[in-house]
Design a protein around this motif. Structure first.
Motif, PDB file in Angstrom:
ATOM      1  N   PHE A 155       5.495   9.584   7.486  1.00  0.00           N
ATOM      2  CA  PHE A 155       6.583   8.721   6.989  1.00  0.00           C
ATOM      3  C   PHE A 155       7.594   8.349   8.059  1.00  0.00           C
ATOM      4  O   PHE A 155       8.180   7.266   8.005  1.00  0.00           O
ATOM      5  CB  PHE A 155       7.282   9.371   5.791  1.00  0.00           C
ATOM      6  N   ALA A 159       7.079   4.457   7.621  1.00  0.00           N
ATOM      7  CA  ALA A 159       7.717   4.098   6.352  1.00  0.00           C
ATOM      8  C   ALA A 159       9.238   4.139   6.381  1.00  0.00           C
ATOM      9  O   ALA A 159       9.886   3.257   5.820  1.00  0.00           O
ATOM     10  CB  ALA A 159       7.201   5.014   5.231  1.00  0.00           C
ATOM     11  N   ALA A 189       8.019   4.972  -0.232  1.00  0.00           N
ATOM     12  CA  ALA A 189       6.790   5.426   0.424  1.00  0.00           C
ATOM     13  C   ALA A 189       7.003   6.754   1.139  1.00  0.00           C
ATOM     14  O   ALA A 189       6.133   7.635   1.115  1.00  0.00           O
ATOM     15  CB  ALA A 189       6.313   4.361   1.411  1.00  0.00           C
ATOM     16  N   SER A 190       8.159   6.915   1.780  1.00  0.00           N
ATOM     17  CA  SER A 190       8.454   8.156   2.495  1.00  0.00           C
ATOM     18  C   SER A 190       8.495   9.340   1.541  1.00  0.00           C
ATOM     19  O   SER A 190       7.967  10.424   1.842  1.00  0.00           O
ATOM     20  CB  SER A 190       9.788   8.036   3.242  1.00  0.00           C
ATOM     21  N   ILE A 192       6.973   9.588  -1.328  1.00  0.00           N
ATOM     22  CA  ILE A 192       5.611   9.858  -1.790  1.00  0.00           C
ATOM     23  C   ILE A 192       4.831  10.640  -0.737  1.00  0.00           C
ATOM     24  O   ILE A 192       4.182  11.655  -1.041  1.00  0.00           O
ATOM     25  CB  ILE A 192       4.883   8.543  -2.121  1.00  0.00           C
ATOM     26  N   MET A 193       4.867  10.188   0.523  1.00  0.00           N
ATOM     27  CA  MET A 193       4.129  10.882   1.581  1.00  0.00           C
ATOM     28  C   MET A 193       4.608  12.314   1.746  1.00  0.00           C
ATOM     29  O   MET A 193       3.801  13.260   1.826  1.00  0.00           O
ATOM     30  CB  MET A 193       4.297  10.139   2.908  1.00  0.00           C
ATOM     31  N   MET A 428       2.545   0.485   7.574  1.00  0.00           N
ATOM     32  CA  MET A 428       1.993   1.607   6.817  1.00  0.00           C
ATOM     33  C   MET A 428       0.469   1.647   6.895  1.00  0.00           C
ATOM     34  O   MET A 428      -0.130   2.725   6.957  1.00  0.00           O
ATOM     35  CB  MET A 428       2.447   1.523   5.360  1.00  0.00           C
ATOM     36  N   THR A 432      -2.743   5.092   8.531  1.00  0.00           N
ATOM     37  CA  THR A 432      -3.586   5.771   7.546  1.00  0.00           C
ATOM     38  C   THR A 432      -4.920   6.185   8.181  1.00  0.00           C
ATOM     39  O   THR A 432      -5.069   7.299   8.645  1.00  0.00           O
ATOM     40  CB  THR A 432      -3.813   4.869   6.322  1.00  0.00           C
ATOM     41  N   ALA A 468      -0.810   9.008   2.726  1.00  0.00           N
ATOM     42  CA  ALA A 468      -0.385   7.694   3.225  1.00  0.00           C
ATOM     43  C   ALA A 468      -1.022   6.564   2.425  1.00  0.00           C
ATOM     44  O   ALA A 468      -0.385   5.533   2.165  1.00  0.00           O
ATOM     45  CB  ALA A 468      -0.738   7.563   4.702  1.00  0.00           C
ATOM     46  N   ALA A 471       0.788   6.198  -0.902  1.00  0.00           N
ATOM     47  CA  ALA A 471       2.059   5.507  -0.693  1.00  0.00           C
ATOM     48  C   ALA A 471       1.841   4.019  -0.441  1.00  0.00           C
ATOM     49  O   ALA A 471       2.604   3.172  -0.932  1.00  0.00           O
ATOM     50  CB  ALA A 471       2.808   6.141   0.476  1.00  0.00           C
ATOM     51  N   ALA A 474       1.102   2.254  -3.644  1.00  0.00           N
ATOM     52  CA  ALA A 474       2.332   2.131  -4.429  1.00  0.00           C
ATOM     53  C   ALA A 474       3.195   0.982  -3.914  1.00  0.00           C
ATOM     54  O   ALA A 474       3.767   0.209  -4.709  1.00  0.00           O
ATOM     55  CB  ALA A 474       3.112   3.449  -4.373  1.00  0.00           C
ATOM     56  N   VAL A 475       3.307   0.838  -2.606  1.00  0.00           N
ATOM     57  CA  VAL A 475       4.115  -0.236  -2.027  1.00  0.00           C
ATOM     58  C   VAL A 475       3.496  -1.599  -2.313  1.00  0.00           C
ATOM     59  O   VAL A 475       4.213  -2.570  -2.616  1.00  0.00           O
ATOM     60  CB  VAL A 475       4.292  -0.016  -0.511  1.00  0.00           C
TER      61      VAL A 475
END
Length: 485
Positions: A155, A159, A189-190, A192-193, A428, A432, A468, A471, A474-475
């Motif tokens: 993150f 992120a 996102a951060s 979540i990661m 992001m 990954t 990752a 996240a 999700a984004v």
């Protein structure tokens, strides 16, 4: 040249590039050789592609991003030699202690890298801290690489809004964005990661404890000057490992406030430059040929990061003037440490430029752009694949944007997508699948921790790839429905 034959040439060249790079061969030679091989298979003029395609793309990358590479490496080296990085690690260790060993390692790595310290420097500082904490908490050593990776390579790299990581700077000239692009989505996102990674590590530690698995010393860590570690590291990090022991490490650690202040300055100055100073500048003169026919939106992001790092370096040197006992040697080492990484990544960019210029690449591009889900999904897939294949987040991201950036900008305009959202998804996506087994940062981290792929790689996959990707999805979903925020 028949299309199947040309496609075969592209695949063979890529396989040779990946295979030999994993064995420690320098990409400074591998990338142009692989690119010329692909050009030859396609029946294209080999020498023209070397000098006019490969070199021009590589030179453009160096021209755009060398200032960030050199300032980032210099800042990291001065932070290390002044004892500031060690002070932050010691503070986290003393504050959280062995009972929260996993959290201490993750937060320590996150604070250091989000403040601008290069990944490689953070590895060599956080690893001894992690070893001491894991031994005290009796957590298996095999979880060390994943804990360090979660704090330094997830993150805070891709992120968190405003991160000075080179990956967060690369999309700025393409999309006209700043390091703080889509800050709300980046924060989500951060979280979540970090949450997923900490949950996984806690689960693994608990399972190991129930099986009676304990901390044990295994193989000794490899030295920074190990030739194989060095060649693998330089395509994935902005610091040449050969310079890690140069300079003079201060035995006197600064107070925690002095150690943290330069890190805070990097983020704060970056924010002020991006949100206040640079938007108020009227610079139509940048459109003249003398300045490269560019625009303020294309260069302001890089300018903001450069000013932030430069100011932090000056303040750091002043606050630690008595601790930096060999200032010239430390400055030399920091500057030298940036050269091989920027040239290595530039070589990968040159390789990507040649591949993108070949006629056989057109059906590949059309297939990527034809992926269902719209431009956001296409951008994510293209960047993921290229970062994974090259084993380099920065290299894969630049290749993707060089080859498809203009197309994605056109698509984003037609779909009314904010370029800030494209920026965040591109960054992001580069962080990954880049963590596949041949990734230089993964190989280096395992070597520094004295662990092997067999022991530790599954946990790196979970915190560095699976978390990752969750996240990223999700984004994409949030961005599709609510836009950039």
């Amino acid at each position: 040249m028949p299309l199947p034959f040309a496609l075969l040439g592209m695949l063979v060249s890529l396989a040779l590039l990946i295979g030999f790079a994993y064995r420690g061969w320098t990409v400074l030679i591998l990338a142009p050789v692989a690119a010329m091989l692909a050009a030859a298979f396609s029946g294209e003029p080999v020498l023209a592609h070397w000098t006019q395609t490969f070199m021009l793309a590589a030179a453009r990358f160096v021209a755009q991003f060398f200032p960030i590479f050199v300032l980032g490496a210099l800042f990291g080296k001065l932070m290390e030699d002044s004892g500031s990085v060690q002070a932050v690690a010691r503070f986290m260790m003393d504050t959280l202690g062995a009972r929260r060993a996993l959290l201490a390692v993750v937060l320590g790595g996150a604070l250091i890298t989000y403040g601008g310290v290069s990944l490689f420097v953070s590895f060599f500082v956080i690893a001894p801290m992690a070893r001491a904490l894991f031994e005290s908490a009796d957590i298996p050593r095999r979880l060390m690489p994943a804990a360090i990776a979660l704090g330094t390579s997830t993150f805070t790299m891709s992120a968190l809004p405003g991160t000075p990581a080179i990956q967060n700077a690369i999309p700025m000239p393409f999309f006209g964005t700043t390091p703080f692009a889509a800050p709300g989505l980046g924060l989500i996102a951060s979280v979540i990661m970090a949450s997923f990674g900490l949950w996984w590590l806690g689960r693994q530690a608990k399972r190991a404890r129930s099986r009676g698995e304990r901390f044990r010393d295994t193989a000794p860590p490899q030295a920074a000057d190990d030739a194989l570690v060095r060649e693998r590291a330089t395509v994935a990090q902005a610091f040449d490992p050969a310079e890690i022991d140069a300079g003079d490490l201060s035995p006197d650690l600064p107070p925690i406030a002095v150690a943290v202040l330069p890190l805070v300055l990097v983020v704060a100055t970056n924010l002020v430059m991006s949100a206040v100073v640079l938007p108020r500048i009227d610079a139509p003169w940048l459109e003249h040929a003398r300045w490269g026919g560019t625009s303020l939106s294309a260069v302001s992001g890089v300018w903001g990061v450069c000013v932030a790092l430069a100011l932090a370096i000056v303040v750091l040197a002043i606050l630690n003037r008595n601790r930096l006992r060999a200032l010239r040697e430390s400055v030399d080492a920091g500057a030298n440490a940036s050269v091989l990484p920027v040239m290595s990544v530039a070589s990968l960019v040159g390789y990507g430029a040649v591949i993108a210029a070949l006629p056989a690449f057109e059906p590949v591009r059309d297939a990527v752009l034809g992926i269902g889900g719209g431009p956001l999904v296409s951008l994510a897939v293209a960047t993921n694949l290229l970062a994974g294949l090259t084993g380099s987040a920065s290299g894969g991201l630049t290749i993707a944007l060089d080859a498809l950036g203009n197309t994605f900008m056109t698509l984003s305009a037609s779909h009314h997508i904010d370029p800030a959202l494209m920026h965040r998804i591109a960054v992001m996506s580069s962080g990954t699948l880049d963590s596949l087994p041949h990734n230089g940062a993964v190989v280096t981290l395992l070597a520094v921790c004295g662990c092997t792929h067999r022991d530790s790689y599954l946990d790196i996959v979970m915190v560095g790839i699976v978390g990752a990707l969750i996240a990223l999805v999700a984004v994409i979903v949030l961005g599709t429905f609510f836009g950039a925020f």
